[in-house]
Structures are given as structure tokens and as C-alpha cells.
Design an enzyme around this catalytic site. Structure first.
Site, PDB file in Angstrom:
ATOM      1  N   HIS A   1     -25.424   2.725 -32.957  1.00 45.01           N
ATOM      2  CA  HIS A   1     -26.531   1.796 -33.192  1.00 45.01           C
ATOM      3  C   HIS A   1     -27.543   1.817 -32.044  1.00 45.01           C
ATOM      4  CE1 HIS A   1     -24.115   0.393 -36.467  1.00 45.01           C
ATOM      5  NE2 HIS A   1     -23.177  -0.062 -35.670  1.00 45.01           N
TER       6      HIS A   1
ATOM      7  N   HIS B   1     -23.973   0.026 -41.031  1.00 39.86           N
ATOM      8  CA  HIS B   1     -22.934   1.055 -41.110  1.00 39.86           C
ATOM      9  C   HIS B   1     -23.007   1.787 -42.448  1.00 39.86           C
ATOM     10  CE1 HIS B   1     -21.310  -2.267 -38.593  1.00 39.86           C
ATOM     11  NE2 HIS B   1     -21.076  -1.266 -37.771  1.00 39.86           N
TER      12      HIS B   1
END
Length: 331
Positions: free
Chosen positions: A57, A219
Site C-alpha cells: 500500500h 486488497h
């Protein structure tokens, strides 16, 4: 899928080592715990702020370590929560006379790891508190979540508690202001392509050339629905239609507006989205007081974006405007 990867198992430690080497005067790397920490931490005069979550991320969260932001980050593998012992050892290494605040995005694995790590650290005499971020309005529960997910709005909580910590706030005060910011922050995302984890080497899910995932998780979790690809302005209208009524935000509000890239979207396209969001908010009597356009919380190489709003008041705007220094220089 072509990527700059050596051994996929070394992807995270090699990335973390690179972050530390690029910031030798301000950051320290502890390989045993995937730990990136401020070189001057812990400090007895401030609460230590720690974040974790999975890797993949970036710039969240290892690149948000620095003055006025995080004191440390201990990520897990790509899209995986850090092991409990990483959290435990990080809390001990960052133990300050004023305590440790653990920031946790609302995913089941992260919460379990941080809850257990906190319990073990407290058993060793470290005062710890947990603040959970859940700004995503897309779905109530998802693949890895009970309740709402924590996504890009996390950066506003980091910035708020980081600034307040630098100003000497105690642990209870940081919990108050962190929860206050979380309570007025809402996010919604959309994916145009799937991402490709290094260990998998192929897209995480299938998305047609003329499709988008509306409300996608960071995700790659499913969102509200798969829709036909639409023009940029229509996508912004749909994101605002989901975000605005959730708080709700209303005419007369002053807000921070973030357009966050998910890893594979040119910044030129992010500004196209920001332009229309700013115009639509103005038309509804909502003033954009602070603007953020860049990548803050990505999903590897996913093409897509998220839109975040934060309702501002004098206190929140003050901590968001406070000086900050970190490997991410866009805040």
C-alpha cells in the site's frame, strides 16, 4: 506481468532497506521486525505513534514515518498483517515515558495482531492504546473485515495524531483527536484494473476491459458492484453520491478533499477527478479548505482511485496544517 522483482520472498525487506537507505539521517531499519522507525525515537517527551498493516500500500505506512507523522511502521508481507511479535517488539522498542499509540486499519488480521501485541507489551510494562480507522463507506463487511475497512482516510488520522504528539499531547488526548478525525472522514474507491502481487505474478482478479469495480477494497476485495466503465465525471458523481450522505456532509461544511491513486493511475487523471469533485462540492455549498492529490494508500499497481472527505473545524484544520517531514513528501 513484468515487475522489478528479485526473489518475491525478499520483496518487502528489500523495499524497506531501500526506504532506509534513501533517508539515512532520519530513518532506521530493523530487519528482524520489518520495522522502519525514526532515528530519534523513542523520545521521552512525546507519545510514540506506530502503524502496521500489510505491505503493498506504499507510501502507506512506512513512508509516512517522520516528524509530525508516524514514529514507526512495522508492516507484514504484501497484503498480510504483521505478525503479532512484530507489533510486540516494535511497541517495546518505541516505548516512551508518555506511552505508545497503535493505529490499526480495520481488518481482522491487523486487529488480532495488534490486540495481541499490545497485551504482551503491556505485560512488560509498556502503556499502549489502540485507535482503529474505518473510513471506507463501500461495504459494511468484506473479505478480511468485520465492519468498515480502513483505507486512505487513515492518512488524516496519522497526520492529526502525529502533529498533536509533537505538540506534547498525552495518550488520552491523542485518542480523542484521532477518533474525532476518524469520525468525520469517509472514503470510497473504484478500480479500473486488478493489481498483481509479486508472489502471484498475475492479476488478483479478473476485470473486463469495459468494466470497473465500484467500491473496491485496497486488497482487491469486491466492492458494491461491478459496473460498465463510465466517464471520469460520472465516476466522481457516483463516488460523491456514496460518500456525501454517509456522514452526512452538507452545505456550509468546510472539508479536506483527497483524490488518492491506487498505484497505477497517472497523476494527470487524478487531477481530472479532483477538478470535478471540487466543482460538484462547490455547487452544493461545500468548501474545499484543504486539497490532497497524489498516491497515499495504494494497492500495488492497481489502476483506480479513491475519494476521501474530512469535515474540518479549527482544531482538525490546525493539526492537518502543522509541519511534517517524512519519506512521503506530499502531505
Amino acid at each position: 506481468m513484468k515487475k522489478f522483482v528479485n526473489d518475491p520472498k525478499s520483496f518487502v525487506p528489500e523495499m524497506l532497506e531501500g526506504v532506509a537507505l534513501a533517508n539515512p539521517d532520519t530513518l532506521k531499519y530493523v530487519p528482524a521486525y520489518n520495522l522502519i522507525m525514526r532515528a530519534d525515537s523513542p523520545r521521552a517527551d512525546k507519545v510514540s505513534i506506530v502503524q502496521g498493516s500489510g505491505s503493498g500500500h506504499e507510501p502507506a505506512h512506512v513512508m509516512a514515518v517522520g516528524r509530525g507523522m508516524l514514529d514507526a511502521a512495522c508492516p507484514g508481507d504484501v497484503f498480510a498483517a504483521p505478525p503479532m511479535d512484530y507489533v510486540y517488539e516494535t511497541a517495546k522498542l518505541l516505548a516512551s515515558d508518555k506511552g505508545v499509540l497503535l493505529l490499526v486499519n480495520n481488518y481482522t488480521g491487523d486487529r488480532m495482531a495488534f490486540d495481541m501485541g499490545r497485551e504482551m507489551a503491556e505485560a512488560d510494562g509498556v502503556r499502549c492504546e489502540i485507535l482503529t480507522i474505518n473510513d471506507d463507506v463501500a461495504v459494511q463487511d468484506s473479505t478480511w473485515t468485520v465492519g468498515r475497512r480502513g483505507v486512505a482516510g487513515n492518512f488524516f488520522v496519522i497526520k492529526a495524531v502525529g502533529a498533536a504528539s509533537e505538540q506534547g499531547a498525552d495518550l488520552d488526548e491523542l485518542l480523542r483527536i484521532g477518533n474525532k478525525v476518524n469520525d468525520v472522514t469517509r472514503t470510497m474507491g473504484v478500480a479500473l484494473t486488478a493489481c498483481t502481487p509479486p508472489a502471484k505474478g498475475s492479476p488478483l482478479f479478473d476485470l473486463g476491459a469495459d468494466e470497473m469495480e465500484f467500491g473496491v477494497g485496497i486488497h482487491g476485495e469486491p466492492g458494491r458492484e461491478r459496473r460498465p466503465l463510465a466517464p471520469a465525471d460520472q465516476i466522481v458523481d457516483d463516488l460523491l453520491a456514496a460518500v456525501l450522505p454517509d456522514l452526512p456532509y452538507a452545505s456550509g461544511d468546510r472539508v479536506a478533499l483527497m483524490i488518492n491513486g491506487l498505484g497505477g493511475t497517472p497523476i494527470s487523471e487524478l487531477y481530472i477527478l479532483f477538478r470535478h469533485a471540487h466543482q460538484r462540492l462547490a455547487a452544493q455549498g461545500i468548501t474545499v479548505g484543504r486539497s490532497y492529490v497524489n498516491e497515499y494508500c495504494t494497492s500495488l499497481d492497481m489502476a483506480g482511485a479513491s475519494l476521501t472527505l474530512v469535515r474540518l473545524d479549527d482544531e482538525i484544520e490546525g493539526v492537518l496544517a502543522a509541519p511534517a517531514e517524512a519519506a512521503i513528501r506530499v502531505f
